[in-house]
Design an enzyme around this catalytic site. Sequence first.
Site, PDB file in Angstrom:
ATOM      1  N   GLU A 197       0.846  -1.187   0.000  1.00 51.50           N
ATOM      2  CA  GLU A 197       0.000   0.000   0.000  1.00 51.50           C
ATOM      3  C   GLU A 197       0.886   1.243   0.000  1.00 51.50           C
ATOM      4  O   GLU A 197       1.947   1.252   0.625  1.00 51.50           O
ATOM      5  CB  GLU A 197      -0.886   0.029   1.252  1.00 51.50           C
ATOM      6  CG  GLU A 197      -1.854  -1.134   1.398  1.00 51.50           C
ATOM      7  CD  GLU A 197      -3.067  -1.009   0.515  1.00 51.50           C
ATOM      8  OE1 GLU A 197      -3.145  -0.007  -0.232  1.00 51.50           O
ATOM      9  OE2 GLU A 197      -3.932  -1.887   0.570  1.00 51.50           O
TER      10      GLU A 197
ATOM     11  N   ASP B  25     -19.168  -8.237  -9.791  1.00 49.56           N
ATOM     12  CA  ASP B  25     -18.942  -7.686  -8.457  1.00 49.56           C
ATOM     13  C   ASP B  25     -18.377  -6.276  -8.539  1.00 49.56           C
ATOM     14  O   ASP B  25     -18.741  -5.396  -7.747  1.00 49.56           O
ATOM     15  CB  ASP B  25     -17.993  -8.597  -7.678  1.00 49.56           C
ATOM     16  CG  ASP B  25     -17.969  -8.275  -6.188  1.00 49.56           C
ATOM     17  OD1 ASP B  25     -19.030  -7.916  -5.632  1.00 49.56           O
ATOM     18  OD2 ASP B  25     -16.893  -8.398  -5.569  1.00 49.56           O
TER      19      ASP B  25
END
Length: 265
Positions: A185, A210
């Site tokens: 991240e 989705d």
Amino acid sequence: MRNADFRMGDFPALPGSAGGTASTGAVRMASASSAVTGGADTPRFGALYQQLQREVTRYIEQGEGGASLSPEGAWHRQQLQGAFSSGTEASRTSGAAVTASGADAASAASPAQQQAFVEQVLPLAREAAGRLGVSPEVLTAQAALETGWGRAPIRRADGASTHNFFGIKAGGSWTGEVAMAATTEVEDGTAVARQAAFRAYASPAQSFQDLASLISSSQRYQGALGTGADARAYGQALQRGGYATDPDYADKLARVAARIQGGTP
């Protein structure tokens, strides 16, 4: 989201892609959990491993103080961290983070491999793109960015693909199958190694469905709706909503989309 990383300018033009869709080069590694299993496939071991995997998932979601691990779970978590830190697997980027190994994977995708990926994914993207008001090429580009042109998919513990084309994580509301993976991240401008739980699907089509449900139902991503063929606007809206932590996500997405469309950024 997790995304395979592309170096800017490293994309060869796709053959025959005119009119024809992971952060700096393509990363997605084999799941950290699959490295630990060593290919074991007996029913008993598989059940035990899945139990440990769920335990570690809860531990990660709740934080250091929110849950305790059994000795076996602690060992499993240590193995996952070791697999990531030793560099035995390409680092998966989450939230459109950046990794050098991802860049290497992306640049390794040949024009023929990129074209094959587009031919596979573009038909899947059409329905989801229609629901979102964007072009199928934009979603195909996003899938390419997140998976390194399909060369680095998120995998289940047994090595099978999760069919997660968009690096969507398994939050508390997710009740389906989960796959653990190492991820990077970008936090305050710094790449930080994490372990994260990602959604696993029964088919590639479910992944696209989705994504369409996630984007269309969340207030955070409403700016991405109706952006048509403007991949940069779509990517910027996702960034603003927190989908990606890579500050260059929108630009990278636009470059990949332009290659698929046979143009230039």
